[in-house]
Design a protein around this motif. Structure first.
Motif, mmCIF file in Angstrom:
data_model
loop_
_atom_site.group_PDB
_atom_site.id
_atom_site.type_symbol
_atom_site.label_atom_id
_atom_site.label_comp_id
_atom_site.label_asym_id
_atom_site.label_seq_id
_atom_site.Cartn_x
_atom_site.Cartn_y
_atom_site.Cartn_z
ATOM 1 N N THR A 164 23.082 23.730 -32.609
ATOM 2 C CA THR A 164 22.246 23.002 -31.654
ATOM 3 C C THR A 164 23.087 22.342 -30.569
ATOM 4 N N THR A 165 24.198 21.758 -30.951
ATOM 5 C CA THR A 165 25.083 21.145 -29.965
ATOM 6 C C THR A 165 25.656 22.208 -29.033
ATOM 7 N N THR A 166 26.010 23.356 -29.588
ATOM 8 C CA THR A 166 26.529 24.448 -28.762
ATOM 9 C C THR A 166 25.483 24.902 -27.752
ATOM 10 N N ILE A 167 24.230 24.979 -28.180
ATOM 11 C CA ILE A 167 23.150 25.361 -27.267
ATOM 12 C C ILE A 167 23.054 24.366 -26.113
ATOM 13 N N ARG A 227 26.159 24.283 -19.050
ATOM 14 C CA ARG A 227 27.019 25.187 -18.279
ATOM 15 C C ARG A 227 26.181 26.112 -17.398
ATOM 16 N N LEU A 228 25.152 26.723 -17.966
ATOM 17 C CA LEU A 228 24.325 27.664 -17.212
ATOM 18 C C LEU A 228 23.511 26.959 -16.127
ATOM 19 N N SER A 229 23.013 25.762 -16.452
ATOM 20 C CA SER A 229 22.286 24.991 -15.441
ATOM 21 C C SER A 229 23.201 24.619 -14.289
ATOM 22 N N GLY A 230 24.452 24.301 -14.627
ATOM 23 C CA GLY A 230 25.417 23.965 -13.588
ATOM 24 C C GLY A 230 25.731 25.132 -12.669
ATOM 25 N N GLU A 231 25.478 26.352 -13.164
ATOM 26 C CA GLU A 231 25.682 27.545 -12.339
ATOM 27 C C GLU A 231 24.460 27.856 -11.485
ATOM 28 N N ARG A 265 17.936 28.600 -14.058
ATOM 29 C CA ARG A 265 16.855 27.871 -14.715
ATOM 30 C C ARG A 265 16.837 28.267 -16.186
ATOM 31 N N VAL A 266 17.002 27.266 -17.032
ATOM 32 C CA VAL A 266 17.164 27.510 -18.464
ATOM 33 C C VAL A 266 16.018 26.880 -19.239
ATOM 34 N N ILE A 284 16.645 16.177 -26.538
ATOM 35 C CA ILE A 284 17.549 15.304 -25.783
ATOM 36 C C ILE A 284 18.448 16.139 -24.874
ATOM 37 N N TRP A 285 18.944 17.252 -25.404
ATOM 38 C CA TRP A 285 19.753 18.138 -24.565
ATOM 39 C C TRP A 285 18.914 18.670 -23.404
ATOM 40 N N GLY A 286 17.645 18.973 -23.669
ATOM 41 C CA GLY A 286 16.772 19.447 -22.603
ATOM 42 C C GLY A 286 16.634 18.434 -21.487
ATOM 43 N N GLU A 287 16.486 17.161 -21.871
ATOM 44 C CA GLU A 287 16.383 16.104 -20.876
ATOM 45 C C GLU A 287 17.665 15.984 -20.063
ATOM 46 N N ARG A 288 18.780 16.085 -20.742
ATOM 47 C CA ARG A 288 20.062 15.908 -20.065
ATOM 48 C C ARG A 288 20.369 17.040 -19.099
ATOM 49 N N THR A 289 19.933 18.241 -19.443
ATOM 50 C CA THR A 289 20.265 19.408 -18.631
ATOM 51 C C THR A 289 19.128 19.841 -17.721
ATOM 52 N N GLY A 290 18.001 19.123 -17.788
ATOM 53 C CA GLY A 290 16.853 19.495 -16.975
ATOM 54 C C GLY A 290 16.209 20.792 -17.429
ATOM 55 N N SER A 291 16.313 21.088 -18.723
ATOM 56 C CA SER A 291 15.777 22.338 -19.271
ATOM 57 C C SER A 291 14.553 22.037 -20.121
ATOM 58 N N PRO A 292 13.397 22.626 -19.814
ATOM 59 C CA PRO A 292 12.230 22.415 -20.664
ATOM 60 C C PRO A 292 12.463 22.974 -22.060
ATOM 61 N N VAL A 293 11.867 22.317 -23.047
ATOM 62 C CA VAL A 293 12.057 22.699 -24.444
ATOM 63 C C VAL A 293 10.709 23.061 -25.056
ATOM 64 N N VAL A 294 10.615 24.244 -25.632
ATOM 65 C CA VAL A 294 9.435 24.645 -26.378
ATOM 66 C C VAL A 294 9.685 24.285 -27.840
ATOM 67 N N ALA A 295 8.865 23.397 -28.393
ATOM 68 C CA ALA A 295 9.095 22.906 -29.750
ATOM 69 C C ALA A 295 7.772 22.749 -30.475
ATOM 70 N N GLY A 296 7.815 22.877 -31.768
ATOM 71 C CA GLY A 296 6.649 22.642 -32.608
ATOM 72 C C GLY A 296 6.959 21.553 -33.605
ATOM 73 N N ASN A 297 6.116 21.426 -34.599
ATOM 74 C CA ASN A 297 6.358 20.445 -35.644
ATOM 75 C C ASN A 297 7.342 20.991 -36.671
ATOM 76 N N GLN A 298 7.936 20.075 -37.412
ATOM 77 C CA GLN A 298 8.817 20.493 -38.487
ATOM 78 C C GLN A 298 8.030 21.370 -39.468
ATOM 79 N N GLY A 299 8.617 22.487 -39.859
ATOM 80 C CA GLY A 299 7.960 23.397 -40.783
ATOM 81 C C GLY A 299 7.130 24.469 -40.114
ATOM 82 N N ALA A 300 7.040 24.444 -38.781
ATOM 83 C CA ALA A 300 6.259 25.451 -38.063
ATOM 84 C C ALA A 300 6.916 26.818 -38.204
ATOM 85 N N ASP A 301 6.143 27.870 -37.957
ATOM 86 C CA ASP A 301 6.657 29.234 -38.035
ATOM 87 C C ASP A 301 7.642 29.480 -36.904
#
Length: 410
Positions: free
Chosen positions: A219-222, A228-232, A235-236, A254-271
């Motif tokens: 997750t941290t690597t992502i 890096r990609l946003s800096g280039e 749109r990520v 949090i990474w999405g907020e920092r990099t300006g990247s929208p995050v698609v997320a569900g609840n814990q345990g989602a498929d």
């Protein structure tokens, strides 16, 4: 089990702090006051639980907690998350250029420091072997054993030791000469796999699936890759496919907020497969350049979890037969030989196209990367030497080989 850092008023006044592990049904491991200097030196490692500006702790919902309230926070909740689960809790902790007046080290110095465990072991052994002896079969055999212990693997160890001995039997050789041959041979092994991650701009989006075992730093690597990609100028979009851990979902947001990247997320345990499908739909509809999909940490020998990873790939192919366009395997540099089996199984089941090696933090067993390169020939795109946003850099064979051998940058 939860862990927390508690600072008692009397220790703060005395210029020291009390560090204790807090866990359900466990005894305190350490109750001796520690010098303030020692704790501050550890701040980089413990920074995920510290708000640097307010000098307060941060609980598992990423909110600052005054020191005097920490006992209540620890006992009244699940406690503080472990460091590898919260890599970016404080707003500035990972991209801070310096601590106080201390300048940030160069990338080369950070790489040397990250490989220091392996480098020290090799350098000491080489000096002991050749400083007072002529090169003979016994020295070559001992050098092989040293390299095997440093996780280079048998084949690489035999090849490198043989190169050291070639044309030099019954002659004195200096430790630096041995290190020079070692660096040159490692570079030869690593050069064929030293390839950058190429984003195909014709693919909209270019889908990157990120996999690895628990705790490898996916997750941290992502987040760093997104920065890096946003800096280039790309749109990520991020997909929080690690639905097993709630902390991973929050961390990616949090990474999405920092990099300006929208995050698609569900609840814990989602498929996870359904979430990846929905993320790819959204990324296609909105013409994003890159979609990075996180996945749950899974052991390479757990068939059920590996099947789930294959399912994620299958459902994305229903929308884009060429997706994912890259499958990155994140490897923890501290695990040594176990990384070989990880690469083998993930490659077989998920079609790994590139590697990212993380946690080159001074305890790394760097020789394993040469063993992996020699056996699997899979491109190595990036290496990470810390928690900072700029601590993920393109892999370079020459600098890695020289750092591993204990030589200065040339």
């Amino acid at each position: 089990m939860s862990k927390g850092l508690a600072v008692a008023a009397e220790h703060e006044a005395a210029g020291s702090v009390l560090v204790e592990a807090v866990g359900q049904g466990r005894r305190t491991r350490q109750t001796e006051p520690q010098g303030v200097e020692m704790v501050f030196e550890a701040a980089a490692a413990l920074g995920a639980a510290v708000d640097r500006h307010a000098r307060r702790l941060v609980h598992d919902q990423h909110q600052p907690v005054p020191v005097e309230d920490t006992v209540q926070e620890i006992s009244g909740s699940n406690g503080f998350k472990l460091h590898d689960e919260t890599g970016i809790t404080a707003a500035d902790m990972n991209d801070s250029a310096s601590d106080g007046d201390t300048p940030r080290q160069t990338w080369w110095r950070r790489l040397r420091g990250g490989l220091s465990r392996t480098t020290a072991a090799i350098s000491t052994a080489i000096t002991d072997l050749v400083s007072k002896r002529k090169l003979d079969a016994g020295v070559i055999e001992e050098l092989e054993e040293t390299l095997i212990r440093a996780d280079f693997g048998l084949d690489v160890a035999v090849r490198v030791a043989g190169a050291v001995g070639h044309g030099r039997y019954d002659k004195m050789i200096s430790p630096d000469e041995v290190k020079g041959v070692l660096a040159a041979e490692i570079e030869k092994i690593l050069l064929p796999v030293t390839r950058p991650l190429i984003i195909d701009d014709a693919a909209k989006p270019f889908v990157i699936l990120v996999a690895g075992v628990n705790g490898s730093g996916k997750t941290t690597t992502i987040g760093k890759l997104a920065a890096r990609l946003s800096g280039e100028g790309r749109r990520v979009m991020l997909a929080a496919g690690d639905t097993f851990r709630a902390a991973a979902i929050e961390q990616l947001k949090i990474w999405g907020e920092r990099t300006g990247s929208p995050v698609v997320a569900g609840n814990q345990g989602a498929d996870a497969a359904g979430l990846a499908f929905g993320a790819l739909e959204a990324a296609q509809a909105n013409r994003f350049d890159v979609l990075i999909v996180d996945t749950a940490g899974r052991l390479q020998n757990k068939a059920g979890l590996m099947d789930e990873l294959q399912k994620i790939i299958r459902v994305m192919k229903k929308l884009d037969p060429s997706a994912p366009h890259a499958v990155l395997l994140v490897l923890d540099a501290t695990v040594g030989q176990n990384a070989l089996s990880q690469v083998g199984e993930f490659s077989r089941l998920a079609g790994v196209t590139g590697l990212v090696m993380t946690k080159l933090d001074g305890t790394a067993r760097g020789g394993i990367l040469a063993a992996i390169a020699d056996k699997y020939k899979i491109p190595v795109h990036f290496i990470g030497v810390g928690e900072g946003v700029d601590d993920l850099a393109p892999f370079g064979a020459r600098e890695f080989a020289r750092a591993l051998a204990g030589l200065e940058q040339s």
